[in-house]
Design a protein around this motif. Sequence first.
Motif, PDB file in Angstrom:
ATOM      1  N   MET A  91      49.422  68.458  16.095  1.00  0.00           N
ATOM      2  CA  MET A  91      50.525  69.023  15.362  1.00  0.00           C
ATOM      3  C   MET A  91      51.286  67.868  14.720  1.00  0.00           C
ATOM      4  O   MET A  91      51.513  66.846  15.362  1.00  0.00           O
ATOM      5  CB  MET A  91      51.420  69.793  16.319  1.00  0.00           C
ATOM      6  N   THR A  92      51.637  67.996  13.462  1.00  0.00           N
ATOM      7  CA  THR A  92      52.381  66.952  12.757  1.00  0.00           C
ATOM      8  C   THR A  92      53.618  67.525  12.092  1.00  0.00           C
ATOM      9  O   THR A  92      53.704  68.723  11.836  1.00  0.00           O
ATOM     10  CB  THR A  92      51.517  66.272  11.673  1.00  0.00           C
ATOM     11  N   TRP A  93      54.575  66.662  11.823  1.00  0.00           N
ATOM     12  CA  TRP A  93      55.770  66.995  11.065  1.00  0.00           C
ATOM     13  C   TRP A  93      55.934  65.906  10.025  1.00  0.00           C
ATOM     14  O   TRP A  93      55.894  64.732  10.361  1.00  0.00           O
ATOM     15  CB  TRP A  93      57.005  67.012  11.962  1.00  0.00           C
ATOM     16  N   ARG A  94      56.137  66.271   8.761  1.00  0.00           N
ATOM     17  CA  ARG A  94      56.284  65.268   7.714  1.00  0.00           C
ATOM     18  C   ARG A  94      57.761  65.094   7.368  1.00  0.00           C
ATOM     19  O   ARG A  94      58.498  66.050   7.254  1.00  0.00           O
ATOM     20  CB  ARG A  94      55.518  65.681   6.470  1.00  0.00           C
ATOM     21  N   SER A  95      58.163  63.838   7.181  1.00  0.00           N
ATOM     22  CA  SER A  95      59.529  63.527   6.804  1.00  0.00           C
ATOM     23  C   SER A  95      59.489  62.280   5.923  1.00  0.00           C
ATOM     24  O   SER A  95      59.560  61.160   6.426  1.00  0.00           O
ATOM     25  CB  SER A  95      60.377  63.273   8.055  1.00  0.00           C
ATOM     26  N   GLY A  96      59.301  62.483   4.617  1.00  0.00           N
ATOM     27  CA  GLY A  96      59.195  61.340   3.702  1.00  0.00           C
ATOM     28  C   GLY A  96      57.939  60.537   4.000  1.00  0.00           C
ATOM     29  O   GLY A  96      56.833  61.054   4.027  1.00  0.00           O
ATOM     30  N   ARG A  97      58.091  59.242   4.268  1.00  0.00           N
ATOM     31  CA  ARG A  97      56.949  58.378   4.569  1.00  0.00           C
ATOM     32  C   ARG A  97      56.509  58.465   6.023  1.00  0.00           C
ATOM     33  O   ARG A  97      55.428  58.032   6.382  1.00  0.00           O
ATOM     34  CB  ARG A  97      57.306  56.921   4.256  1.00  0.00           C
ATOM     35  N   LEU A  98      57.350  59.007   6.897  1.00  0.00           N
ATOM     36  CA  LEU A  98      57.073  59.056   8.328  1.00  0.00           C
ATOM     37  C   LEU A  98      56.478  60.408   8.722  1.00  0.00           C
ATOM     38  O   LEU A  98      56.991  61.454   8.342  1.00  0.00           O
ATOM     39  CB  LEU A  98      58.360  58.815   9.111  1.00  0.00           C
ATOM     40  N   THR A  99      55.376  60.368   9.476  1.00  0.00           N
ATOM     41  CA  THR A  99      54.728  61.589   9.963  1.00  0.00           C
ATOM     42  C   THR A  99      54.540  61.495  11.478  1.00  0.00           C
ATOM     43  O   THR A  99      53.533  60.964  11.956  1.00  0.00           O
ATOM     44  CB  THR A  99      53.356  61.797   9.286  1.00  0.00           C
ATOM     45  N   PRO A 100      55.518  61.971  12.258  1.00  0.00           N
ATOM     46  CA  PRO A 100      55.345  61.988  13.714  1.00  0.00           C
ATOM     47  C   PRO A 100      54.332  63.056  14.111  1.00  0.00           C
ATOM     48  O   PRO A 100      54.154  64.051  13.408  1.00  0.00           O
ATOM     49  CB  PRO A 100      56.732  62.337  14.254  1.00  0.00           C
ATOM     50  N   PHE A 101      53.654  62.861  15.240  1.00  0.00           N
ATOM     51  CA  PHE A 101      52.687  63.849  15.697  1.00  0.00           C
ATOM     52  C   PHE A 101      52.632  63.876  17.218  1.00  0.00           C
ATOM     53  O   PHE A 101      53.073  62.956  17.899  1.00  0.00           O
ATOM     54  CB  PHE A 101      51.287  63.578  15.116  1.00  0.00           C
ATOM     55  N   ALA A 102      52.096  64.980  17.716  1.00  0.00           N
ATOM     56  CA  ALA A 102      51.834  65.144  19.150  1.00  0.00           C
ATOM     57  C   ALA A 102      50.408  65.650  19.280  1.00  0.00           C
ATOM     58  O   ALA A 102      49.913  66.371  18.408  1.00  0.00           O
ATOM     59  CB  ALA A 102      52.808  66.133  19.767  1.00  0.00           C
ATOM     60  N   GLN A 103      49.738  65.262  20.368  1.00  0.00           N
ATOM     61  CA  GLN A 103      48.353  65.698  20.557  1.00  0.00           C
ATOM     62  C   GLN A 103      48.065  65.837  22.045  1.00  0.00           C
ATOM     63  O   GLN A 103      48.723  65.233  22.876  1.00  0.00           O
ATOM     64  CB  GLN A 103      47.376  64.693  19.953  1.00  0.00           C
ATOM     65  N   VAL A 104      47.078  66.664  22.338  1.00  0.00           N
ATOM     66  CA  VAL A 104      46.570  66.793  23.704  1.00  0.00           C
ATOM     67  C   VAL A 104      45.053  66.871  23.604  1.00  0.00           C
ATOM     68  O   VAL A 104      44.520  67.680  22.853  1.00  0.00           O
ATOM     69  CB  VAL A 104      47.101  68.060  24.410  1.00  0.00           C
ATOM     70  N   MET A 105      44.385  65.992  24.321  1.00  0.00           N
ATOM     71  CA  MET A 105      42.928  66.022  24.394  1.00  0.00           C
ATOM     72  C   MET A 105      42.536  66.349  25.833  1.00  0.00           C
ATOM     73  O   MET A 105      43.168  65.868  26.778  1.00  0.00           O
ATOM     74  CB  MET A 105      42.340  64.671  23.982  1.00  0.00           C
ATOM     75  N   ALA A 106      41.531  67.180  25.994  1.00  0.00           N
ATOM     76  CA  ALA A 106      41.069  67.569  27.329  1.00  0.00           C
ATOM     77  C   ALA A 106      39.548  67.536  27.352  1.00  0.00           C
ATOM     78  O   ALA A 106      38.894  67.751  26.334  1.00  0.00           O
ATOM     79  CB  ALA A 106      41.571  68.958  27.681  1.00  0.00           C
ATOM     80  N   GLY A 107      38.995  67.260  28.536  1.00  0.00           N
ATOM     81  CA  GLY A 107      37.544  67.231  28.633  1.00  0.00           C
ATOM     82  C   GLY A 107      37.083  66.894  30.038  1.00  0.00           C
ATOM     83  O   GLY A 107      37.845  66.926  30.996  1.00  0.00           O
ATOM     84  N   VAL A 108      35.819  66.559  30.129  1.00  0.00           N
ATOM     85  CA  VAL A 108      35.183  66.220  31.400  1.00  0.00           C
ATOM     86  C   VAL A 108      34.913  64.726  31.413  1.00  0.00           C
ATOM     87  O   VAL A 108      34.515  64.150  30.402  1.00  0.00           O
ATOM     88  CB  VAL A 108      33.867  67.010  31.569  1.00  0.00           C
ATOM     89  N   SER A 109      35.142  64.099  32.549  1.00  0.00           N
ATOM     90  CA  SER A 109      34.876  62.665  32.668  1.00  0.00           C
ATOM     91  C   SER A 109      33.839  62.428  33.761  1.00  0.00           C
ATOM     92  O   SER A 109      33.760  63.169  34.730  1.00  0.00           O
ATOM     93  CB  SER A 109      36.161  61.904  32.988  1.00  0.00           C
ATOM     94  N   ARG A 110      33.049  61.402  33.570  1.00  0.00           N
ATOM     95  CA  ARG A 110      32.024  61.036  34.560  1.00  0.00           C
ATOM     96  C   ARG A 110      32.172  59.560  34.878  1.00  0.00           C
ATOM     97  O   ARG A 110      32.261  58.726  33.982  1.00  0.00           O
ATOM     98  CB  ARG A 110      30.640  61.316  34.006  1.00  0.00           C
ATOM     99  N   SER A 111      32.197  59.238  36.148  1.00  0.00           N
ATOM    100  CA  SER A 111      32.362  57.859  36.600  1.00  0.00           C
ATOM    101  C   SER A 111      31.218  57.499  37.533  1.00  0.00           C
ATOM    102  O   SER A 111      30.843  58.279  38.409  1.00  0.00           O
ATOM    103  CB  SER A 111      33.695  57.724  37.334  1.00  0.00           C
ATOM    104  N   THR A 112      30.657  56.311  37.349  1.00  0.00           N
ATOM    105  CA  THR A 112      29.557  55.831  38.185  1.00  0.00           C
ATOM    106  C   THR A 112      29.885  54.425  38.675  1.00  0.00           C
ATOM    107  O   THR A 112      30.346  53.592  37.901  1.00  0.00           O
ATOM    108  CB  THR A 112      28.236  55.808  37.401  1.00  0.00           C
ATOM    109  N   ALA A 113      29.635  54.182  39.946  1.00  0.00           N
ATOM    110  CA  ALA A 113      29.811  52.853  40.529  1.00  0.00           C
ATOM    111  C   ALA A 113      28.512  52.462  41.211  1.00  0.00           C
ATOM    112  O   ALA A 113      27.879  53.291  41.878  1.00  0.00           O
ATOM    113  CB  ALA A 113      30.952  52.861  41.534  1.00  0.00           C
ATOM    114  N   ALA A 114      28.094  51.218  41.050  1.00  0.00           N
ATOM    115  CA  ALA A 114      26.844  50.749  41.661  1.00  0.00           C
ATOM    116  C   ALA A 114      26.982  49.299  42.088  1.00  0.00           C
ATOM    117  O   ALA A 114      27.664  48.509  41.434  1.00  0.00           O
ATOM    118  CB  ALA A 114      25.690  50.899  40.680  1.00  0.00           C
ATOM    119  N   LEU A 115      26.333  48.963  43.170  1.00  0.00           N
ATOM    120  CA  LEU A 115      26.255  47.573  43.618  1.00  0.00           C
ATOM    121  C   LEU A 115      25.161  46.858  42.832  1.00  0.00           C
ATOM    122  O   LEU A 115      24.181  47.479  42.430  1.00  0.00           O
ATOM    123  CB  LEU A 115      25.934  47.504  45.113  1.00  0.00           C
ATOM    124  N   PRO A 116      25.307  45.575  42.600  1.00  0.00           N
ATOM    125  CA  PRO A 116      24.246  44.828  41.910  1.00  0.00           C
ATOM    126  C   PRO A 116      22.915  44.973  42.649  1.00  0.00           C
ATOM    127  O   PRO A 116      22.865  44.982  43.873  1.00  0.00           O
ATOM    128  CB  PRO A 116      24.743  43.385  41.944  1.00  0.00           C
TER     129      PRO A 116
END
Length: 86
Positions: free
Chosen positions: A1-26
């Motif tokens: 979502m954005t709001w325009r005000s002259g040269r300035l355009t403030p915005f807000a965002q939300v991103m959502a998803g799935v994350s995968r993490s892996t850890a391993a020993l050498p």
Amino acid sequence: MTWRSGRLTPFAQVMAGVSRSTAALPGGAFSDSTTGWGLAPGVGADYRLTGRWAVRGQAELLLLRAAGVWDKDPRLGVGAVYRFGH
């Protein structure tokens, strides 16, 4: 979502998803992986320099949930924006 005000355009965002993490020993003797949820709400602003170029600043809070624990990581970003088309 954005709001325009002259040269300035403030915005807000939300991103959502799935994350995968892996850890391993050498050497591959032990490894573990987990899948969880991720969420990144954020705010920022673009300051228009020309019709197509702007400078952007933004802040986000990266939230990852894995193994029943929430990990919270703040992120700050500054960069250039080029707009294709009008």
